[in-house]
Design an enzyme around this catalytic site. Structure first.
Site, PDB file in Angstrom:
ATOM      1  N   SER A   2      34.457  28.497   6.075  1.00  0.00           N
ATOM      2  CA  SER A   2      33.618  28.997   4.779  1.00  0.00           C
ATOM      3  C   SER A   2      34.419  29.134   3.668  1.00  0.00           C
ATOM      4  O   SER A   2      33.808  29.029   2.549  1.00  0.00           O
ATOM      5  CB  SER A   2      33.112  30.194   5.240  1.00  0.00           C
ATOM      6  OG  SER A   2      32.054  30.071   6.053  1.00  0.00           O
TER       7      SER A   2
ATOM      8  N   LYS B  97      33.404  26.782   0.896  1.00  0.00           N
ATOM      9  CA  LYS B  97      32.262  26.809   0.273  1.00  0.00           C
ATOM     10  C   LYS B  97      32.289  26.831  -1.325  1.00  0.00           C
ATOM     11  O   LYS B  97      31.746  26.136  -1.934  1.00  0.00           O
ATOM     12  CB  LYS B  97      31.304  27.943   0.952  1.00  0.00           C
ATOM     13  CG  LYS B  97      30.744  27.680   2.425  1.00  0.00           C
ATOM     14  CD  LYS B  97      30.317  28.839   3.028  1.00  0.00           C
ATOM     15  CE  LYS B  97      29.830  28.695   4.331  1.00  0.00           C
ATOM     16  NZ  LYS B  97      29.406  30.058   4.869  1.00  0.00           N
TER      17      LYS B  97
ATOM     18  N   TYR C 168      29.072  18.885   6.416  1.00  0.00           N
ATOM     19  CA  TYR C 168      29.380  20.321   6.283  1.00  0.00           C
ATOM     20  C   TYR C 168      30.514  20.608   7.389  1.00  0.00           C
ATOM     21  O   TYR C 168      31.513  21.364   6.943  1.00  0.00           O
ATOM     22  CB  TYR C 168      28.281  21.210   6.247  1.00  0.00           C
ATOM     23  CG  TYR C 168      28.129  22.606   6.489  1.00  0.00           C
ATOM     24  CD1 TYR C 168      29.056  23.281   5.399  1.00  0.00           C
ATOM     25  CD2 TYR C 168      28.343  23.129   7.778  1.00  0.00           C
ATOM     26  CE1 TYR C 168      29.184  24.690   5.636  1.00  0.00           C
ATOM     27  CE2 TYR C 168      28.542  24.524   8.043  1.00  0.00           C
ATOM     28  CZ  TYR C 168      29.019  25.313   6.903  1.00  0.00           C
ATOM     29  OH  TYR C 168      29.225  26.467   7.023  1.00  0.00           O
TER      30      TYR C 168
ATOM     31  N   TYR D 113      29.687  37.916   1.897  1.00  0.00           N
ATOM     32  CA  TYR D 113      28.413  38.103   2.872  1.00  0.00           C
ATOM     33  C   TYR D 113      28.019  39.644   2.515  1.00  0.00           C
ATOM     34  O   TYR D 113      27.992  40.167   1.572  1.00  0.00           O
ATOM     35  CB  TYR D 113      28.454  37.705   4.125  1.00  0.00           C
ATOM     36  CG  TYR D 113      29.171  36.257   4.674  1.00  0.00           C
ATOM     37  CD1 TYR D 113      28.624  35.275   3.789  1.00  0.00           C
ATOM     38  CD2 TYR D 113      30.509  36.428   4.968  1.00  0.00           C
ATOM     39  CE1 TYR D 113      29.286  34.198   4.110  1.00  0.00           C
ATOM     40  CE2 TYR D 113      31.173  35.051   5.250  1.00  0.00           C
ATOM     41  CZ  TYR D 113      30.671  34.008   4.724  1.00  0.00           C
ATOM     42  OH  TYR D 113      31.162  32.807   5.068  1.00  0.00           O
TER      43      TYR D 113
ATOM     44  N   VAL E 193      35.776  31.968   9.235  1.00  0.00           N
ATOM     45  CA  VAL E 193      35.873  32.374  10.411  1.00  0.00           C
ATOM     46  C   VAL E 193      37.080  32.052  11.150  1.00  0.00           C
ATOM     47  O   VAL E 193      37.519  32.461  12.350  1.00  0.00           O
ATOM     48  CB  VAL E 193      34.749  31.919  11.288  1.00  0.00           C
ATOM     49  CG1 VAL E 193      33.578  32.864  10.935  1.00  0.00           C
ATOM     50  CG2 VAL E 193      34.236  30.598  11.293  1.00  0.00           C
TER      51      VAL E 193
HETATM   52  O1  DON Z   1      29.328  27.051   9.770  1.00  0.00           O
HETATM   53  C1  DON Z   1      30.137  27.819  10.380  1.00  0.00           C
HETATM   54  O2  DON Z   1      29.556  28.698  11.225  1.00  0.00           O
HETATM   55  C2  DON Z   1      31.589  27.741  10.209  1.00  0.00           C
HETATM   56  N1  DON Z   1      31.834  26.059  10.341  1.00  0.00           N
HETATM   57  C3  DON Z   1      31.848  28.373   8.985  1.00  0.00           C
HETATM   58  C4  DON Z   1      31.516  30.021   9.024  1.00  0.00           C
HETATM   59  C5  DON Z   1      32.456  30.763   8.272  1.00  0.00           C
HETATM   60  O3  DON Z   1      33.536  30.566   7.982  1.00  0.00           O
HETATM   61  C6  DON Z   1      32.088  32.202   7.993  1.00  0.00           C
HETATM   62  N2  DON Z   1      32.968  32.889   7.235  1.00  0.00           N
HETATM   63  N3  DON Z   1      33.219  34.066   7.295  1.00  0.00           N
END
Ligand code: DON
Length: 445
Positions: free
Chosen positions: A67, A70, A192, A244, A262
């Site tokens: 993320s 983003k 994505y 978030y 994550v």
């Molecule tokens: O879309 C997802 O779930 C992962 N590729 C990225 C999510 C993420 O990193 C959330 N951040 N804390």
């Protein structure tokens, strides 16, 4: 080790030592490949606006950006399409919800912001796709320019998310069903997933954050990656939405625009000051690196980095407020003294912005309080004038001139001139003495 290297590296090392033993949190396992990360990995990195690099621990260990990509893809969409167009597709309101929530606006179906998955998928889809410039290549190139080196994709992590990412696919289909997804949802999500699987290190992330903090110019390479106003827009959305459902608490306690991922990456940006990054894959329930959060929060506390902490209250913009007769080189004659009494003088130093320009103009008013004589603004020791400060100083001097007062500047580097302007509208001299002498010679009395 030099003085700066020692001071900054010591602060990072001390935090590293302090939090390396914090072993709460869990590895992300909904993307199976991420569960293979070393739970002990922990790196910290900071890059200054001059491109000075500082790090501690595993700052060179690769991991996937997830993320943390983003804000940078949002920046790419903003720089290609502009805020108004991008905002038609994705909003900029904090969702107060988890990263993978169905945060869609009632009525329009527009995702809440580009930091949650729903909005990030839309931002990815907004990047144009052309035969000569495929969407993903544009994204990878943009992330690489933010990092200052060519990045690549971790194919294992990509495949792992592609095999398990049904929730994101469902989100994309849902957004498409309500309207605001400008392309095929399956293709949007695949791009994505690839963007999330781009491999970085903590030092790369610090460079990426530093580029946003540096107005869109990478401080390591000098490359202008996005326009200044786009960098500011992205930092604003990071500040309100980047963490978030923990964004409010983060802004309250840490006070820096930030973004978590994550895989354990976490960035924070000090506008015009630094880019900061942490890597440690054990996560708290909001999907934020536990050690990263502790380290950045403590660093912000110790070094006074909180944005609302008002670090910029510098007292030394104005170095002199007087009338010319008080200056050292006063000629002997009474007549000359009387003339010089009628010349107000204010001198400034350093980089002048809105706040500093207000001080300088106030000082000039003070110097000439109740007078009708001339005014000299000494900019010899000014190192930079931003466009707002230039306009304010020019306007202030023009108002004095309109009141019938003679005005002059000591401005050897022509900082008060508009770019491209050959001779300024204000009478300009290379030294304060010359400016004062001109005003005194022409003053009546
Ligand atoms: O879309 C997802 O779930 C992962 N590729 C990225 C999510 C993420 O990193 C959330 N951040 N804390």
């Amino acid at each position: 080790m030099s003085a700066a290297t020692g001071a900054v590296t010591d602060a990072l090392r001390e935090l590293h030592t302090r939090y390396a033993g914090a072993d709460e949190g869990e590895l992300a396992d909904y993307i199976p490949e991420l569960a293979l990360a070393d739970p002990g990995a922990f790196g910290l990195a900071l890059i200054s606006m001059d491109g000075h690099r500082y790090s501690a621990g595993d700052a060179g260990v690769p991991f996937t950006v997830q993320s943390v990509s983003k804000p940078f893809v949002y920046a790419l969409a903003l720089s290609l399409l502009g805020l108004d167009e991008v905002s038609r597709w994705v909003n900029a309101e904090p969702s107060g919800e988890a990263f993978n929530a169905i945060s869609l606006e009632r009525g329009t179906g527009r995702p809440a912001n580009a930091m949650v998955n729903a909005g990030a998928i839309v931002a990815t889809a907004l990047v144009p796709d052309a035969p000569g410039a495929p969407r993903f290549e544009r994204i990878l190139d943009c992330l690489s320019r933010f990092a200052g080196r060519k990045l690549d994709v971790d194919e294992e992590v990509y495949a792992s998310e592609a095999a398990t990412g049904d929730r994101n696919r469902a989100l994309a289909h849902l957004i498409r069903s309500t309207g605001p997804l400008p392309m095929d949802p399956v293709a949007a999500v695949e791009t994505y997933f690839r963007q999330c699987a781009v491999r970085v290190t903590a030092l790369d992330l610090a460079a990426m954050a530093a580029t946003l903090a540096h107005g869109g110019v990478n401080p390591l390479t000098g490359d202008r990656v996005v326009p200044e106003h786009v960098a500011a827009q992205v930092l604003a959305v990071m500040a309100t939405c980047g963490m978030y459902d923990a964004s409010g608490d983060w802004l309250l306690r840490v006070g820096l625009p930030a973004k978590s991922g994550v895989s354990g990456g976490l960035i924070a940006a000090g506008p015009a000051r630094f880019g900061l990054a942490a890597y440690s894959p054990l996560l708290d329930p909001t999907g934020t690196s536990v050690r990263g959060r502790l380290a950045i929060r403590t660093l912000s506390d110790r070094l006074g980095l909180h944005l609302m902490h008002n670090p910029a209250l510098a007292g030394a913009t104005v170095t002199l407020v007087t009338t010319a007769d008080e200056l050292p080189a006063v000629p002997a004659g009474e007549r000359e003294r009387a003339r010089r009494e009628r010349v107000a003088v204010a001198a400034a130093q350093g980089a002048l912005d809105f706040t500093a320009a207000e001080r300088v103009l106030y000082a000039l008013d003070e110097a000439g309080a109740g007078r009708t004589g001339a005014a000299v603004l000494d900019l010899v020791r000014v190192t930079d004038l931003d466009t707002v400060a230039r306009a304010m100083l020019r306007g202030g001097l023009a108002r004095l001139a309109a009141d019938g007062r003679r005005t002059a500047v000591a401005d050897p580097d022509g900082r008060l001139r508009e770019p491209g302007e050959k001779t300024g509208t204000v009478r300009s001299f290379t030294s304060r003495d010359e400016a004062v002498a001109w005003c005194a010679a022409t003053a009546s009395g």
